[in-house]
Design a protein around this motif. Structure first.
Motif, PDB file in Angstrom:
ATOM      1  N   THR A 458       0.824  -1.206   0.000  1.00 56.95           N
ATOM      2  CA  THR A 458       0.000   0.000   0.000  1.00 56.95           C
ATOM      3  C   THR A 458       0.856   1.253   0.000  1.00 56.95           C
ATOM      4  O   THR A 458       2.007   1.260   0.447  1.00 56.95           O
ATOM      5  CB  THR A 458      -0.921   0.032   1.223  1.00 56.95           C
ATOM      6  N   LYS A 459       0.265   2.321  -0.555  1.00 59.69           N
ATOM      7  CA  LYS A 459       0.871   3.641  -0.459  1.00 59.69           C
ATOM      8  C   LYS A 459      -0.185   4.587   0.087  1.00 59.69           C
ATOM      9  O   LYS A 459      -1.384   4.281   0.069  1.00 59.69           O
ATOM     10  CB  LYS A 459       1.375   4.116  -1.815  1.00 59.69           C
ATOM     11  N   VAL A 460       0.219   5.729   0.591  1.00 65.62           N
ATOM     12  CA  VAL A 460      -0.726   6.695   1.137  1.00 65.62           C
ATOM     13  C   VAL A 460      -1.231   7.563  -0.008  1.00 65.62           C
ATOM     14  O   VAL A 460      -0.464   8.313  -0.613  1.00 65.62           O
ATOM     15  CB  VAL A 460      -0.082   7.559   2.234  1.00 65.62           C
ATOM     16  N   LEU A 461      -2.520   7.440  -0.315  1.00 67.93           N
ATOM     17  CA  LEU A 461      -3.134   8.231  -1.377  1.00 67.93           C
ATOM     18  C   LEU A 461      -3.844   9.416  -0.739  1.00 67.93           C
ATOM     19  O   LEU A 461      -4.757   9.237   0.072  1.00 67.93           O
ATOM     20  CB  LEU A 461      -4.127   7.371  -2.170  1.00 67.93           C
ATOM     21  N   LYS A 462      -3.452  10.614  -1.104  1.00 65.34           N
ATOM     22  CA  LYS A 462      -3.975  11.826  -0.487  1.00 65.34           C
ATOM     23  C   LYS A 462      -5.408  12.094  -0.921  1.00 65.34           C
ATOM     24  O   LYS A 462      -5.743  11.996  -2.084  1.00 65.34           O
ATOM     25  CB  LYS A 462      -3.094  13.012  -0.873  1.00 65.34           C
ATOM     26  N   ARG A 463      -6.252  12.408   0.039  1.00 65.98           N
ATOM     27  CA  ARG A 463      -7.597  12.904  -0.258  1.00 65.98           C
ATOM     28  C   ARG A 463      -7.491  14.418  -0.425  1.00 65.98           C
ATOM     29  O   ARG A 463      -7.271  15.146   0.538  1.00 65.98           O
ATOM     30  CB  ARG A 463      -8.581  12.541   0.858  1.00 65.98           C
ATOM     31  N   GLN A 464      -7.636  14.885  -1.665  1.00 70.21           N
ATOM     32  CA  GLN A 464      -7.318  16.270  -1.982  1.00 70.21           C
ATOM     33  C   GLN A 464      -8.334  17.247  -1.396  1.00 70.21           C
ATOM     34  O   GLN A 464      -9.500  16.918  -1.209  1.00 70.21           O
ATOM     35  CB  GLN A 464      -7.254  16.445  -3.502  1.00 70.21           C
ATOM     36  N   GLN A 465      -7.848  18.459  -1.138  1.00 69.81           N
ATOM     37  CA  GLN A 465      -8.698  19.517  -0.600  1.00 69.81           C
ATOM     38  C   GLN A 465      -8.747  20.690  -1.565  1.00 69.81           C
ATOM     39  O   GLN A 465      -7.868  20.878  -2.409  1.00 69.81           O
ATOM     40  CB  GLN A 465      -8.171  19.993   0.753  1.00 69.81           C
ATOM     41  N   VAL A 466      -9.777  21.519  -1.413  1.00 73.08           N
ATOM     42  CA  VAL A 466      -9.961  22.686  -2.263  1.00 73.08           C
ATOM     43  C   VAL A 466      -9.497  23.937  -1.519  1.00 73.08           C
ATOM     44  O   VAL A 466      -9.798  24.107  -0.341  1.00 73.08           O
ATOM     45  CB  VAL A 466     -11.449  22.817  -2.656  1.00 73.08           C
ATOM     46  N   ALA A 467      -8.818  24.804  -2.230  1.00 65.65           N
ATOM     47  CA  ALA A 467      -8.353  26.050  -1.621  1.00 65.65           C
ATOM     48  C   ALA A 467      -9.536  26.981  -1.364  1.00 65.65           C
ATOM     49  O   ALA A 467     -10.527  26.959  -2.090  1.00 65.65           O
ATOM     50  CB  ALA A 467      -7.346  26.720  -2.541  1.00 65.65           C
ATOM     51  N   PRO A 468      -9.468  27.833  -0.365  1.00 63.26           N
ATOM     52  CA  PRO A 468     -10.560  28.787  -0.093  1.00 63.26           C
ATOM     53  C   PRO A 468     -10.613  29.862  -1.164  1.00 63.26           C
ATOM     54  O   PRO A 468      -9.628  30.117  -1.864  1.00 63.26           O
ATOM     55  CB  PRO A 468     -10.172  29.372   1.265  1.00 63.26           C
ATOM     56  N   PRO A 469     -11.806  30.513  -1.315  1.00 60.48           N
ATOM     57  CA  PRO A 469     -11.892  31.629  -2.286  1.00 60.48           C
ATOM     58  C   PRO A 469     -10.867  32.709  -1.950  1.00 60.48           C
ATOM     59  O   PRO A 469     -10.558  32.976  -0.797  1.00 60.48           O
ATOM     60  CB  PRO A 469     -13.316  32.136  -2.093  1.00 60.48           C
ATOM     61  N   LYS A 470     -10.356  33.331  -2.983  1.00 54.76           N
ATOM     62  CA  LYS A 470      -9.327  34.346  -2.778  1.00 54.76           C
ATOM     63  C   LYS A 470      -9.923  35.725  -2.507  1.00 54.76           C
ATOM     64  O   LYS A 470      -9.292  36.576  -1.899  1.00 54.76           O
ATOM     65  CB  LYS A 470      -8.400  34.409  -4.001  1.00 54.76           C
TER      66      LYS A 470
END
Length: 803
Positions: A458-470
Motif C-alpha cells: 500500500t501507499k498513502v493516497l492523499k484525499r485532496q482539498q480545495v483552496a478557499p476563495p481568494k
C-alpha cells in the motif's frame, strides 16, 4: 404418533384408497443398496438415492424415506430436508457395516437404518409419519409417492425388483422410467451413488478395482478453436482433468478443472468451468476427476461473450486428491484490446488482441508474473482491477484514465480473491504471484479467479482539498452525487459526507446534490418528501463547522424518476444565504415546466417563470429518469445566475466493453442525447432572450463522458456551453472509476458569458476502498471582477483550485 394409534384406527387406514399408485412424474426412488460394509463390499454404507425427473428443483423438506424388512410391517423413517436439483439426485446415507473402503459422497440426508443386503422395502413418503397398517399394499398408502420392494417380499409395486447381494444394488433404468412395476423399472448392478451436488461414487472406483476410465472427449475438444464450443448442447461423459479452483458461494457455484495433458493447438483452451448452481461442489483443488455433463454457452448479461462450461445434470467422479496442478500461463496481453464486428464470427488472434488472448486461455490457470498497480479500489466482492501495462494512460494518482471509445485500455485485468482480499486503493501494488483459473463474468469481462493472491503493497493516497476563495466576491459552486442518501442512512454516512463538504469542498456557496432519496429510502409506500433527508444532511454540515445552508428542490412524482425502487431520488440545491440569494418564484412542481421570461419586450433582462423549476418534465426524454432542476440566484451584489442541476439516465442495459460484438452497443445513450437536447435548448433560450448575457452553470451527474454524443449535444460542440473538464490535463479527467477505468461522469459546464473561473475535481471517494460515495465531487469558483475586457490576469483560465 402413528405407532400409538389404536388398532381400530390402523385397520381403518388399511382400507383408505391410496392415491400414490399413480405413476410419479417428478421424484422417484432411483437406487437402493443394503450391502454397505458387508463382506466383499467396497462402499461402506447402505444408501437410498432419489431422482428429480423435472426441469425445476423440488423441495423435499417434510418428506421421508422409510424402510421395512421383506417380511416386516414396521417401517423405520429417515427425515428429508432441502431440495433436489432439476434432473438431479439426492442421497440418503444409512447404516455402515464393518468393512468397505469407499466413503459415499456427502449425503443430503442421513439415517441409521441397517437395510437388508438381499430383500427389503423402501418407500418415498411426502410426510414424516411412519407407515403403519398398510400390510403388503404400502405402494398405494396415503402420502406414498414411490415404493420399491426388492428380493423376497410381497410389498411391491406389481412385482419385486431383483434380489440383491453385498456387491449389487437395485438401480432404476437410465431414463428413470416409472411403470409402477419394480421388476421392470429396476435392475441389479454395481452400486453407484450420486448426491445433489452431482458427486458420484461407484463401487469399482477404488484404485486397482477396474474403475471408471476417461471418455473420448477432452477439454480442448469442448473448447475448440473458436469462441463457441463445436459440440455445444451435447452431453459428454467422463471428461478428465485436475480441479484448479472452486467457487463455493453465490448462485454461480462450481469449479474449474484443467487437462494436465494439453494438445498441440495453441487456440484451444485446456480449462473449463463446471457449473453446479447454488450447490457447493464436493471437490477440492488438486482432485483428479472425471466429469459428465452437458456442454453449454452461458452469457452472463445482454451482449456479453459466452462462457463455455459443463452444466445440466453434472456427475463428478473423484479418482484421487492432492495432485500437482497444471503450470500457470503468465499473463501477456497484446496492446490492442479487440477487433471490430462480431467476435464469434471471426478467427481468434491471441497474439494481436487482448480479448482473443483471454479466449484461448478461458478456464485455464494463469498468473501475474510481475507486480501490477491497482487501478480501482478493492470492493466488497474482493475484486481488484490491476494494470498489467504500467505505462498505459496512467493518472498522476495511480489509475488508468479512459480517453476515448477507441482506447478502453487493454492492460486492465480483474483479479478476484477467491479466499478474500485486503482493502486496497488506487495506486497500491499487487505483488507478483496472483494465480488462478481465467473466468468470464458480465461487466467485469475476463477475471483471474485467484486461488493464490499476491501480497498488497500500500501507499498513502492523499484525499485532496480545495483552496478557499481568494476574494469575497468570488462564488463557489460544487456538485456531488451522494449515492442514495436517505434519512434512514447511517448517521456516519451523513457525518462523513458533511466533512467532505466542509473540509474538502470548503463549504461551497451553492451545492447541487444528486441521489437524495425520500425520507424513508427504498420503502416503497408512496412517500416522496425528502425534507428529513435534506434537513439531516444540513444539520451534519453545521455540526462539521459548515454554514446553515438553505435548500430548494421539487418532489418527484412517486416512482417516476428512476433510481432504486421506492427511493424517489432527486436533485437538490443547497445554498449559503450569507453568500448568495435564491430567487423564489412560486408555481414549480413535478409536472410544471419552467420557461424563460423576458421582463419587458425591449429588455434583455430575463427571469424564470418558476424557481425552482423543472425543464419540460412531460418530455419522453425524462421517462423513468430525473428531471433537471433550474434555479435563479443572485451573487456579488445583484448579479444574476441560472443554475441547472442534472442527473441524466444511467448506463444500465449497455453492453460491456468485452461484448461479443464490437464496438459495444450503448443503448442507454439514446435517452441521454434526448436529455442533452432538452437542456441545450433551454440554455440557448436563456442566451437568446438575454442577448447572450445570461450567466448559466449546468452541472451534475450526466452519466456520460466528455467525448460522448450526449456531451457534444449538450455543449453544442462547445459553442453553447464550456465543459470545464476539458481544461484539465488529459490524465486528470476523471471523477469515477469503473472496471479499472478512471472516467468522467460528473461535469460542470459554463455559458460563454462567464469569463473568469477556477475549476477542479476533488478526489476523495472514487479511488478509495473506504468511500462516502462512488463519485468524486467537483467545484468551480466564479471569479469576481471578470466582467471586463481585457480580462485581468486572475480571470484567465487555469488558476489552480486544488491544494
Amino acid at each position: 404418533m402413528a405407532a400409538c394409534l389404536p388398532l381400530v384406527v390402523a385397520a381403518t387406514m388399511t382400507a383408505v384408497p391410496g392415491t400414490a399408485g399413480a405413476l410419479s412424474s417428478d421424484v422417484v426412488i432411483s437406487a437402493v443398496y443394503g450391502g454397505g460394509g458387508n463382506a466383499g463390499a467396497t462402499i461402506k454404507n447402505d444408501f437410498i438415492e432419489l431422482a428429480n425427473r423435472t426441469d425445476a428443483p423440488i423441495d423435499v423438506s417434510g418428506w421421508s424415506v422409510q424402510y421395512a424388512s421383506a417380511a416386516g410391517a414396521v417401517f423405520q423413517m429417515t427425515s428429508l430436508s432441502g431440495s433436489i436439483p432439476a434432473h438431479g439426485r439426492y442421497l440418503v446415507r444409512q447404516a455402515a457395516g464393518a468393512g468397505g473402503t469407499l466413503d459415499l459422497p456427502t449425503a443430503d440426508a442421513s439415517g441409521s437404518v441397517p437395510m437388508s443386503a438381499t430383500s427389503g422395502v423402501v418407500a418415498l413418503v411426502t410426510a414424516q409419519i411412519p407407515l403403519v397398517g398398510c400390510g403388503i399394499s404400502c405402494a398405494t398408502a396415503p402420502n406414498v409417492k414411490d415404493l420399491v420392494g426388492y428380493g423376497a417380499t410381497a410389498n411391491v409395486e406389481t412385482l419385486a425388483a431383483p434380489g440383491l447381494t453385498n456387491t449389487t444394488a437395485a438401480a432404476r433404468s437410465g431414463s428413470l422410467a416409472d411403470t409402477d412395476n419394480n421388476s421392470v423399472d429396476f435392475t441389479s448392478g454395481v452400486p453407484q451413488a450420486t448426491n445433489s451436488a452431482g458427486t458420484t461414487v461407484k463401487a469399482d472406483d477404488e484404485p486397482g478395482g477396474g474403475g471408471p476410465t476417461p471418455g473420448s472427449v477432452r477439454i480442448h475438444d469442448i473448447q475448440g478453436t473458436g469462441r463457441i464450443s463445436p459440440i455445444v448442447g451435447q452431453s459428454v461423459t467422463n471428461v478428465p482433468g485436475i480441479v484448479t479452483g472452486v467457487r463455493s458461494t453465490g448462485n454461480t457455484r462450481g469449479y474449474w478443472f484443467q487437462d494436465p495433458s494439453p494438445d498441440a493447438d495453441p487456440l484451444s483452451s485446456e480449462g473449463l468451468f463446471v457449473f453446479t448452481g447454488s450447490t457447493t461442489p464436493a471437490v477440492a483443488v488438486g482432485d483428479s476427476v472425471l466429469v459428465t455433463g452437458r456442454v453449454t454457452e452461458y452469457r452472463p448479461t445482454a451482449g456479453a461473450q459466452a462462457l463455455t462450461e459443463l452444466g445440466g445434470t453434472v456427475n463428478t467422479v473423484k479418482l484421487s486428491g492432492g495432485n500437482a496442478l497444471p503450470a500457470a500461463v503468465p499473463v501477456a496481453l497484446p496492446d490492442a484490446y479487440t477487433k471490430q464486428g462480431s467476435l464469434e464470427a471471426q478467427p481468434i488472434e491471441p497474439a494481436s488482441y487482448a480479448l482473443d488472448w483471454y479466449e484461448v486461455h478461458e478456464g485455464m490457470r494463469v498468473t501475474l508474473a510481475e507486480d501490477a498497480r491497482l487501478v480501482s479500489p478493492v470492493n466488497e466482492f474482493d475484486e481488484l482491477w490491476v494494470q498489467t501495462k504500467p505505462g498505459q494512460n496512467p493518472t498522476p494518482r495511480g489509475g488508468t484514465v479512459y480517453k476515448s471509445y477507441d482506447d478502453p485500455n487493454s492492460g486492465r485485468l480483474l483479479v478476484v480473491g477467491l479466499n478474500g482480499a485486503p482493502e486496497g486503493n488506487v495506486g497500491d501494488t499487487l505483488k507478483a504471484g496472483s494465480t488462478g483459473p481465467l473466468d468470464y463474468q458480465s461487466f467485469g469481462g475476463y477475471a483471474v479467479q485467484a486461488t493464490d493472491l499476491g501480497a498488497l503493497e500500500t501507499k498513502v493516497l492523499k484525499r485532496q482539498q480545495v483552496a478557499p476563495p481568494k476574494k469575497a466576491g468570488d462564488l463557489s459552486i460544487a456538485t456531488y452525487n451522494v449515492e442514495n442518501l436517505a434519512a434512514t442512512s447511517p448517521q456516519s454516512k451523513f457525518d462523513r459526507l458533511a466533512q467532505g463538504v466542509v473540509t474538502s469542498l470548503r463549504s461551497p456557496d451553492i451545492l447541487t446534490l444528486e441521489e437524495i432519496q425520500d425520507n424513508n429510502g427504498t420503502i416503497n409506500d408512496g412517500v416522496v418528501a425528502a425534507d428529513e433527508t435534506i434537513g439531516k444532511f444540513i444539520a451534519a454540515i453545521q455540526a462539521a463547522g459548515g454554514p446553515a445552508y438553505q435548500w430548494r428542490s421539487i418532489n418527484p412524482e412517486n416512482g417516476a424518476d428512476g433510481g432504486a425502487p421506492g427511493g424517489n431520488i432527486r436533485t437538490v440545491f443547497l445554498f449559503n444565504p450569507a453568500r448568495t440569494t435564491f430567487v423564489d418564484r412560486a408555481g414549480g412542481d413535478a409536472g410544471t415546466g419552467v420557461t424563460v421570461v423576458r421582463q419587458r419586450p425591449t429588455s434583455n433582462q430575463i427571469s424564470l417563470s418558476v424557481s425552482p423549476g423543472r425543464i419540460n418534465p412531460a418530455s419522453d426524454a425524462w421517462n423513468a429518469s430525473r428531471k433537471p432542476l433550474v434555479g435563479e440566484f443572485l451573487f456579488d451584489g445583484n448579479k444574476q445566475l441560472f443554475v441547472i442541476a442534472n442527473h441524466f439516465n444511467s448506463k444500465s442495459g449497455d453492453h460491456p466493453l468485452s461484448s461479443a460484438v464490437q464496438p459495444p452497443a450503448r443503448g442507454s445513450e439514446t435517452q441521454r442525447v434526448k436529455q442533452a437536447t432538452e437542456v441545450n435548448a433551454f440554455v440557448k433560450d436563456l442566451a437568446a432572450q438575454s442577448a447572450g448575457r445570461a450567466r448559466v452553470v449546468v452541472l451534475g451527474d450526466l452519466n456520460d463522458y466528455q467525448f460522448s454524443p450526449a456531451l457534444q449535444t449538450l455543449t453544442g460542440n462547445g459553442t453553447v456551453l464550456n465543459d470545464l473538464v476539458n481544461a484539465l490535463p488529459e490524465d486528470q479527467r476523471y471523477s469515477y472509476v469503473f472496471d479499472g477505468n478512471s472516467q468522467v461522469l460528473d461535469h460542470i459546464l459554463l455559458s460563454p458569458s462567464i469569463k473568469g473561473y477556477s475549476y477542479g475535481i476533488v478526489h476523495i471517494n472514487a479511488e478509495f476502498a473506504d468511500q462516502d460515495s462512488d463519485h468524486d465531487p467537483q467545484i468551480v469558483r466564479i471569479l469576481t471582477g471578470c466582467d471586463v475586457d481585457p480580462l485581468p490576469a486572475r480571470c484567465l483560465p487555469g488558476s489552480p483550485v486544488i491544494d
